[in-house]
Design a protein around this motif. Structure first.
Motif, mmCIF file in Angstrom:
data_model
loop_
_atom_site.group_PDB
_atom_site.id
_atom_site.type_symbol
_atom_site.label_atom_id
_atom_site.label_comp_id
_atom_site.label_asym_id
_atom_site.label_seq_id
_atom_site.Cartn_x
_atom_site.Cartn_y
_atom_site.Cartn_z
ATOM 1 N N TRP A 60 43.482 40.544 40.902
ATOM 2 C CA TRP A 60 42.228 40.131 41.884
ATOM 3 C C TRP A 60 41.055 40.013 40.910
ATOM 4 O O TRP A 60 40.228 39.028 41.174
ATOM 5 N N ASP A 61 40.764 40.787 39.889
ATOM 6 C CA ASP A 61 39.742 40.642 39.099
ATOM 7 C C ASP A 61 39.830 39.708 37.680
ATOM 8 O O ASP A 61 38.861 39.638 37.031
ATOM 9 N N ASP A 62 40.871 39.116 38.040
ATOM 10 C CA ASP A 62 41.464 37.857 36.700
ATOM 11 C C ASP A 62 41.582 38.596 35.435
ATOM 12 O O ASP A 62 41.608 37.881 34.516
ATOM 13 N N SER A 65 47.224 38.073 34.660
ATOM 14 C CA SER A 65 47.756 36.852 35.477
ATOM 15 C C SER A 65 49.196 37.473 36.324
ATOM 16 O O SER A 65 49.891 37.954 35.358
ATOM 17 N N ASN A 75 45.435 37.886 31.357
ATOM 18 C CA ASN A 75 44.813 36.870 31.824
ATOM 19 C C ASN A 75 43.894 36.314 30.437
ATOM 20 O O ASN A 75 42.872 36.854 30.248
ATOM 21 N N GLN A 79 36.562 31.085 31.720
ATOM 22 C CA GLN A 79 35.717 30.661 33.000
ATOM 23 C C GLN A 79 35.871 29.086 33.191
ATOM 24 O O GLN A 79 35.673 28.726 34.246
ATOM 25 N N ILE A 104 44.249 26.843 42.179
ATOM 26 C CA ILE A 104 42.977 27.599 42.735
ATOM 27 C C ILE A 104 42.164 26.532 43.977
ATOM 28 O O ILE A 104 42.029 25.385 43.601
ATOM 29 N N MET A 124 35.025 28.640 37.212
ATOM 30 C CA MET A 124 35.570 29.540 38.082
ATOM 31 C C MET A 124 34.309 30.204 38.695
ATOM 32 O O MET A 124 33.277 30.779 38.134
ATOM 33 N N ARG A 127 33.950 35.979 42.330
ATOM 34 C CA ARG A 127 34.969 36.265 43.450
ATOM 35 C C ARG A 127 33.939 37.144 44.283
ATOM 36 O O ARG A 127 33.503 38.116 43.962
ATOM 37 N N LYS A 133 40.313 33.332 45.192
ATOM 38 C CA LYS A 133 39.674 32.716 43.927
ATOM 39 C C LYS A 133 39.184 31.352 44.235
ATOM 40 O O LYS A 133 40.110 30.506 44.849
ATOM 41 N N GLU A 134 37.793 30.829 43.867
ATOM 42 C CA GLU A 134 37.517 29.501 44.058
ATOM 43 C C GLU A 134 37.120 28.730 42.784
ATOM 44 O O GLU A 134 36.558 29.703 41.756
#
Length: 766
Positions: A60-62, A65, A75, A79, A104, A124, A127, A133-134
């Protein structure tokens, strides 16, 4: 380390520190949960559950992966990333990274007017709690398209183009002086001259071609081609260049080639075909090379005796003899890469003068070919073979239906895999050249049987066809099934494609149980550059999904082991499910697990065919990769050095892309004809089966005519439905009504929108 020495359970921080150390020590490795548990000695259920929770938070926190359902890696992406923008009509746009990672989400306000397929650079976004993720588009690197097709709307002071498929954020403004005579309501092709910017959100364009009145068949077919950036007419200068090519064959050219003009040869193609790429010849020959070449025009019906075998020639139109590399014709063919087959027309890769006349292997005409000549025994084992430039004269042009009828008249039962029984004095074979065709069929069946035994996947897909009247209107829809006559041609084409690929790619030792090849590489020597047709193994996750889908029906499927073991398990599943209610479900999910075949100079084999080496050699009239293969083979036969791999890899990528684009256009033309065929059947009811499940509705294919439409979610009354993507079904919350892929349903035709190429049904049961 499941517990500390004191016996206390590990804390969340301790597990996080251990995981962080593991991944940072091997930043390029992918770890499975099983490996993580074993390495960190997490041997209790609470410790494993805690580790899974921590891993989910790290994803979730990237920090990590997620590679698959149970595999993870560090990961290392920054960014800022580059990739492809995917625009959706519902505004749920996405960004696909160049490395093919997970898409994404990109909201419309963060899309910067990017269009579908554009290459973009994104940043990125931070979050938000409990949000997905956006990404935000920061730069459009290049636009995929610079033209559009649609309907003109001409007002008093301005005009614009209403595009199809919602690929643009706004309609395209067109200055009145740039209309090129286009009138209100007409379809046109427009080139974009100005893209949206901070100063102006408008897209501005100019008409480059007026297609004509909406609803006209030719206009609509040309609009589909233009929509996909495909050509719908041939450049005059290329056609003129083709007409200057001398069709005659000189005695000097014949003298340079092997002469097959006196050997029985025929073509077998669809009844409406005009370009004949390939022909087959057959005659009886001694199996021993020292006994010389045979001279019999026709084989004996039995094929028995005296150490004799069968010389089968796979003769392919020698396009590269006429189309010289770098010529104006070659450049146009290279750009097109493939012929395009719409419902009612073919848009050829080569000018008509070449593809339908000079190169086409028409009966009773001398033609130049590039041929793979096999000598086979009665069990279709290759005793010897060679590659040769040849001259042929086809004795007969057959349609598939004619050969199928001849085979059945002589005792062949389609679908059994059994050849015709031997001829006798009392019951000789019936039909012209029956002995030759029956022997070819018998050999093809041996080849087919061996191919499936070696692990080829059985997917006999039926193709939807339409009978159309003079105006292009469809009057009948039906599925065309591949029968023995089709499979006869298919097996010899597969054999030729495989054999020439092996001759370039393999070391000098021959493959299993077959004769030595005329070329090949010495051990330790790098194979020469070549164009392969490759097909990767199925997606493991999708195979596992298939296993879970079929298990409740009582079927089993292997998802691990060798490639051959998995494909044989898939074949057994298909055979077992044949004729069952769930057959459509299993076939659809199995097909989705398969990768797409493509062209590449980097060979990985062809999974579906179970071939270690495979190429496309047999259709140079309609596929550019086949022409490249002919040129490379000729080069290497003449002792030439290995070709430039980078150049050919670029051509392979282009050909793969164009193949996919052509298939999309073909599907779009089928969709149009489906809607047109059903337009006068509103209110009528039909039996069908569910052919697709989506969150917005169910797709249903009508059993009688195979036309497919959608029952929108809004028309599924009486309950609220949840989409179970893993099991391909919709389930009602209150009444637990279930709609699953493959289920039989009865529908009523509700709407047929030709402009949107959209066919809507409602459930008659409602």
């Amino acid at each position: 380390m499941g517990k500390k020495k004191s016996g206390k359970r590990l804390s969340k921080k301790q597990v996080a520190d251990a995981l962080q150390g593991l991944f940072q020590a091997s930043p390029n490795e992918t770890f499975s949960l099983k490996y993580i548990f074993r390495t960190l000695k997490l041997d209790t259920h609470p410790a494993k559950m805690l580790a899974i929770d921590v891993i989910d938070e790290m994803c979730w926190d990237d920090y990590l992966s997620k590679v698959s359902d149970n595999e993870y890696r560090l990961n290392q992406k920054g960014q800022v990333q580059e990739g492809t923008f995917i625009r959706k009509a519902n505004g749920k746009n996405s960004f696909l990274p160049d490395d093919g990672g997970t898409p994404i989400f990109v909201s419309e306000r963060n899309s910067m007017f990017a269009l579908n397929g554009d290459r973009v650079r994104v940043a990125m976004m931070a979050r938000r709690q409990n949000h997905i993720k956006e990404a935000m588009v920061t730069e459009i690197l290049s636009h995929k398209v610079d033209q559009a097709v649609g309907k003109l709307k001409v007002e008093k002071d301005f005009a614009f183009l209403i595009t199809e498929g919602n690929i643009f954020v706004h309609d395209i403004l067109i200055p009145k002086k740039k209309l090129k005579g286009g009138k209100d309501g007409e379809k046109a092709v427009v080139r974009i001259t100005q893209w949206p910017s901070k100063e102006s959100k408008n897209i501005v364009g100019e008409v480059i071609d007026v297609l004509g009145k909406e609803g006209d068949n030719t206009v609509e077919m040309h609009a589909i081609l233009a929509q996909y950036g495909l050509p719908y007419k041939y450049p005059k200068n290329v056609e003129d260049a083709a007409k200057k090519i001398e069709p005659g064959i000189t005695p000097e050219e014949i003298a340079r080639r092997e002469d097959f003009r006196e050997v029985f040869t025929c073509t077998i193609d669809p009844k409406d075909a005009k370009d004949f790429d390939d022909a087959l010849s057959i005659r009886s020959l001694p199996l021993s090379p020292s006994k010389g070449r045979g001279d019999s025009k026709a084989p004996s019906p039995s094929g028995e005796g005296g150490g004799r075998g069968w010389e089968v020639g796979v003769h392919i139109a020698d396009v590269s003899h006429y189309v010289k590399e770098g010529s104006i014709i070659d450049k146009e063919a290279q750009k097109r890469a493939t012929s395009v087959y719409l419902v009612d027309r073919t848009i050829p890769m080569l000018p008509e003068h070449l593809c339908n006349f000079i190169c086409s292997l028409r009966p009773n005409e001398e033609k130049l070919c590039y041929s793979v000549i096999f000598v086979l025994d009665d069990d279709a084992n290759i005793k010897r073979w060679h590659l040769a430039h040849t001259v042929i004269r086809s004795d007969r042009r057959y349609a598939y239906e004619e050969v199928q009828q001849l085979l059945e008249d002589n005792g062949v039962v389609d679908g059994t895999g059994q050849p015709a029984p031997p001829a006798t004095k009392k019951n000789p074979y019936k039909g012209e050249y029956a002995a030759e065709l029956i022997k070819l069929d018998a050999l093809a069946k041996k080849l087919r049987e061996r191919r499936f035994k070696n692990g080829a996947v059985k997917f006999d897909r039926e193709e939807l066809h339409f009978d159309i009247d003079e105006s292009g209107k469809p009057i009948r829809a039906y599925y065309k099934k591949s029968k023995d006559a089709n499979k006869l041609i298919e097996e010899f084409m597969l054999l030729a494609n495989r054999t020439v690929a092996e001759s370039i790619g393999t070391p000098s030792k021959p493959p299993r149980g077959e004769a030595s090849f005329p070329s090949g590489n010495k051990k330790g020597v790098k194979a020469k550059t070549f164009v392969y047709r490759i097909h990767d193994q199925p997606d493991p996750q999708k195979l596992e999904s298939l296993r879970q889908v079929v298990a409740p029906f009582g079927y089993k499927l292997k998802t691990g082991g060798t490639k051959g073991a998995i494909s044989r398990s898939l074949n057994a599943l298909m055979d077992e499910a044949a004729g069952s209610r769930e057959q459509k479900l299993i076939e659809t999910v199995a097909l989705r697990a398969m990768m797409k075949a493509k062209y590449s100079t980097h060979n990985i084999g062809h999974y579906g065919l179970a071939f270690d080496y495979y190429t496309h050699f047999t259709s140079p009239i309609r596929r550019y990769p086949d022409t490249m293969v002919h040129r490379l083979l000729t080069r290497y036969q003449e002792g030439g050095r290995s070709a430039n791999q980078k150049y050919y890899e670029e051509q392979c990528e282009h050909s793969s892309d164009m193949e996919q684009t052509a298939q999309n256009a073909e599907r779009e033309s089928i969709k149009y004809k489906m809607v047109e065929f059903m337009a006068d059947k509103l209110g009528e009811e039909y039996d069908g089966h569910i052919s697709g499940i989506q969150s917005y509705g169910i797709y249903v294919e009508i059993d009688e005519n195979h036309c497919e439409g959608m029952v929108p979610m809004r028309d599924l009354r009486g309950d609220y439905y949840e989409f179970d993507e893993a099991h391909y079904c919709l389930i009602g919350r209150r009444h637990h009504t279930k709609y699953q892929l493959g289920d039989p349903v009865r529908i009523k035709v509700a709407r047929a929108n030709l402009e949107k190429r959209q066919l809507d049904f409602t459930l008659a049961d409602d």
